[in-house]
Design a protein around this motif. Sequence first.
Motif, PDB file in Angstrom:
ATOM      1  N   UNK A 186       0.863  -1.183   0.000  1.00 42.96           N
ATOM      2  CA  UNK A 186       0.000   0.000   0.000  1.00 42.96           C
ATOM      3  C   UNK A 186       0.897   1.231   0.000  1.00 42.96           C
ATOM      4  N   UNK A 187       0.559   2.172  -0.878  1.00 43.34           N
ATOM      5  CA  UNK A 187       1.351   3.387  -1.021  1.00 43.34           C
ATOM      6  C   UNK A 187       0.465   4.582  -0.684  1.00 43.34           C
ATOM      7  N   UNK A 188       1.004   5.530   0.075  1.00 41.10           N
ATOM      8  CA  UNK A 188       0.237   6.727   0.431  1.00 41.10           C
ATOM      9  C   UNK A 188       0.584   7.852  -0.533  1.00 41.10           C
ATOM     10  N   UNK A 189      -0.395   8.351  -1.280  1.00 42.44           N
ATOM     11  CA  UNK A 189      -0.197   9.540  -2.105  1.00 42.44           C
ATOM     12  C   UNK A 189       0.030   9.235  -3.571  1.00 42.44           C
ATOM     13  N   UNK A 190      -0.598  10.038  -4.439  1.00 43.04           N
ATOM     14  CA  UNK A 190      -0.485   9.836  -5.893  1.00 43.04           C
ATOM     15  C   UNK A 190       0.197  11.022  -6.565  1.00 43.04           C
ATOM     16  N   UNK A 191       1.297  11.483  -5.942  1.00 41.76           N
ATOM     17  CA  UNK A 191       2.126  12.505  -6.588  1.00 41.76           C
ATOM     18  C   UNK A 191       3.249  11.817  -7.358  1.00 41.76           C
ATOM     19  N   UNK A 192       4.315  12.547  -7.605  1.00 38.08           N
ATOM     20  CA  UNK A 192       5.467  11.979  -8.319  1.00 38.08           C
ATOM     21  C   UNK A 192       5.891  10.648  -7.693  1.00 38.08           C
ATOM     22  N   UNK A 193       5.921  10.599  -6.351  1.00 37.59           N
ATOM     23  CA  UNK A 193       6.419   9.390  -5.663  1.00 37.59           C
ATOM     24  C   UNK A 193       5.475   8.213  -5.832  1.00 37.59           C
ATOM     25  N   UNK A 194       4.211   8.430  -5.471  1.00 36.56           N
ATOM     26  CA  UNK A 194       3.252   7.329  -5.461  1.00 36.56           C
ATOM     27  C   UNK A 194       3.015   6.751  -6.843  1.00 36.56           C
ATOM     28  N   UNK A 195       2.991   7.621  -7.855  1.00 35.36           N
ATOM     29  CA  UNK A 195       2.722   7.129  -9.217  1.00 35.36           C
ATOM     30  C   UNK A 195       3.830   6.186  -9.677  1.00 35.36           C
ATOM     31  N   UNK A 196       5.055   6.602  -9.455  1.00 32.00           N
ATOM     32  CA  UNK A 196       6.162   5.759  -9.925  1.00 32.00           C
ATOM     33  C   UNK A 196       6.287   4.495  -9.061  1.00 32.00           C
ATOM     34  N   UNK A 197       6.040   4.629  -7.757  1.00 31.77           N
ATOM     35  CA  UNK A 197       6.133   3.440  -6.882  1.00 31.77           C
ATOM     36  C   UNK A 197       5.120   2.393  -7.327  1.00 31.77           C
ATOM     37  N   UNK A 198       3.921   2.870  -7.657  1.00 32.10           N
ATOM     38  CA  UNK A 198       2.878   1.952  -8.134  1.00 32.10           C
ATOM     39  C   UNK A 198       3.352   1.251  -9.413  1.00 32.10           C
ATOM     40  N   UNK A 199       3.839   2.039 -10.342  1.00 32.05           N
ATOM     41  CA  UNK A 199       4.286   1.468 -11.623  1.00 32.05           C
ATOM     42  C   UNK A 199       5.402   0.448 -11.384  1.00 32.05           C
ATOM     43  N   UNK A 200       6.378   0.819 -10.568  1.00 25.09           N
ATOM     44  CA  UNK A 200       7.557  -0.028 -10.339  1.00 25.09           C
ATOM     45  C   UNK A 200       7.162  -1.369  -9.712  1.00 25.09           C
ATOM     46  N   UNK A 201       6.295  -1.322  -8.714  1.00 28.58           N
ATOM     47  CA  UNK A 201       5.903  -2.566  -8.023  1.00 28.58           C
ATOM     48  C   UNK A 201       4.978  -3.407  -8.895  1.00 28.58           C
ATOM     49  N   UNK A 202       4.092  -2.727  -9.589  1.00 28.13           N
ATOM     50  CA  UNK A 202       3.156  -3.466 -10.444  1.00 28.13           C
ATOM     51  C   UNK A 202       3.907  -4.190 -11.559  1.00 28.13           C
ATOM     52  N   UNK A 203       4.912  -3.514 -12.132  1.00 27.22           N
ATOM     53  CA  UNK A 203       5.727  -4.148 -13.173  1.00 27.22           C
ATOM     54  C   UNK A 203       6.437  -5.391 -12.647  1.00 27.22           C
ATOM     55  N   UNK A 204       6.767  -5.358 -11.338  1.00 30.11           N
ATOM     56  CA  UNK A 204       7.471  -6.498 -10.733  1.00 30.11           C
ATOM     57  C   UNK A 204       6.489  -7.570 -10.260  1.00 30.11           C
ATOM     58  N   UNK A 205       5.207  -7.330 -10.480  1.00 32.79           N
ATOM     59  CA  UNK A 205       4.212  -8.354 -10.171  1.00 32.79           C
ATOM     60  C   UNK A 205       3.631  -8.288  -8.769  1.00 32.79           C
TER      61      UNK A 205
END
Length: 541
Positions: free
Chosen positions: A11-30
């Motif tokens: 779970x990631x808090x916030x959809x700014x520069x940080x949250x958007x990329x964290x989501x992408x990075x983890x989702x890409x890793x499955x």
Amino acid sequence: MANKLNNFDAVVVGAGFSGLYMLYRLREAGFSTRVFEAGEGVGGTWYWNRYPGARCDSESIYYNYTFSEELYKEWTWSSRYPEQPEILKYLNFVADKFKLRPDIQFKTRITGAQYDEDQNNWQIQLDDGTTVTAKYFITGVGCLSAANLPNFKGLENFKGERYHTGHWPHEKVDFTGKRVGIIGTGSSGVQAIPVIAEEAGHLTVFQRTPQYSAPARNHPYAPEYIRQSKENFNEIKKQMRESQGGQPVPIPTKSALEVSKEERERVYNDAWENGGLGIFSSYYDITINEAANETAAEFIRSKICEIVKKPEMAQKLLPSYYYGTKRPIIDTNYYETFNRDNVSLVDVKSSPIVEITQKGIKTTEAEYELDAIVLATGFDGMTGPLLKMDIRGKDGVSLKEKWMGGAQTRTYLGVAKAGFPNFFMITGPESPSVLSNMPVSIEQHVEWIGDCIEYLRENGMETIEANVDAEEAWSQHCREVAEATLFTKTDSWYTGANIPGKPRRFLIYLGGVGAYRQKCDEIAEKGYEGFTMKPSKKPVP
Ligand code: NAP
């Protein structure tokens, strides 16, 4: 909500520069990942800070993601320092391109998170009353998202309109012909003042500390310049990542004191004419040596006296703190605005605000009748956004208790905290964060956290937690680096001095983003030195 899961890998808090990329990075890793965002859209700081004149003060071709060359080449910035709507548009473009929205729950604030030692997971409370669980809890809350609303007596009594720059309405605020008062002359105030002055009937600026600001000299980008930057993507990315501050500018090697006065004036003048933060990075000792600092400070003061026509007004605008030890500011017509007939300046250091009345602002000397008050009073920085949530680690001990409300803030690398397993902070306290070009530091943290979580999965590890001694050593190193500079000597939001009662601490790592990245990489290469991992009871898939 696209999926109804309430148990996530992360779970990631916030959809700014940080949250958007964290989501992408983890989702890409499955990893199943869910972002919770209080706003109705993506953007973080660029979603909330919509005040007139809000714009970036890092050059746009460097103020973006570099994790995707395709993204870098698809997006084209209009100008050197674009305005807030364009940056927000960019972040929406990113969210659309990578189809991030289905994994973001908007209009939902995370109020608390507790680590469950039996289950080895995080129990995360949402403001809609539900609880979700996740193996990893990651904050992408930024360093400046908890607004500072000063406790002015009678603030609620004011009958006119009231705004905070960090929570600006989505619709246009019309100041035409109105008597507007603005409190605060930090980056937000300095950007807003010239724009509001053009519209308002009269603007009264309530200034506590005068500021050093240099002209931004924003201009549209020539197509050829854009073409070249896209062509040189790999080189730009490398230079940014290895640099001191996250921008591809050479690290200065000369002292301001080893060159002649004429040479120094020429360098400062060139930086002034070129616009941006050039003066700050002219010489290596500007933020470490008082005499070197004074050369830059005096140069800017001389420019203020040149620009501001009324000598009495110019005197009030002259700053005296160490230049650069509050966030250096760049502006568009800031000092020029004080030549306007409809702008007045009230020094609230010599005559403090005593009360907000029904009609306006009352200082020890006068009452100013106003139709609107703009609070450009900043944020409870660094720890503020984290401590707004009730985050509890092992034994139910909260981050607030661990950090003693900010008096004993300790982190390992600014990314982890002893006693808080599987908890990561993107650009947390004691990382380079706000003293760097933020997207560069955000990407570095996101990639490091992503790699770490993948390492845990590959090695059958259930938990990772920073060791107390490693944390203590890192914290001490941060303090030693900071103490060797002038930053700690100034009252600023960097030191927490802007919040009454907040313990004074300088929580930014000043070793530079290149050196910091190297340190983080070395720690990872040594099998996450300074962390303790516990193996999973389940077999490795
Ligand atoms: P800030 O730098 O903390 O400035 C707040 C201002 O409000 C200061 O002038 C402060 O005076 C004044 N103030 C606070 N409490 C007051 C009180 N009780 N009475 C009178 N005056 C009071 O906040 P900010 O301007 O919002 O900027 C914060 C940070 O956000 C910046 O430093 C920057 O990192 C970031 N930011 C960036 C951009 C950009 O990239 N373009 C734009 C805006 C903000 P004192 O100085 O005396 O405390």
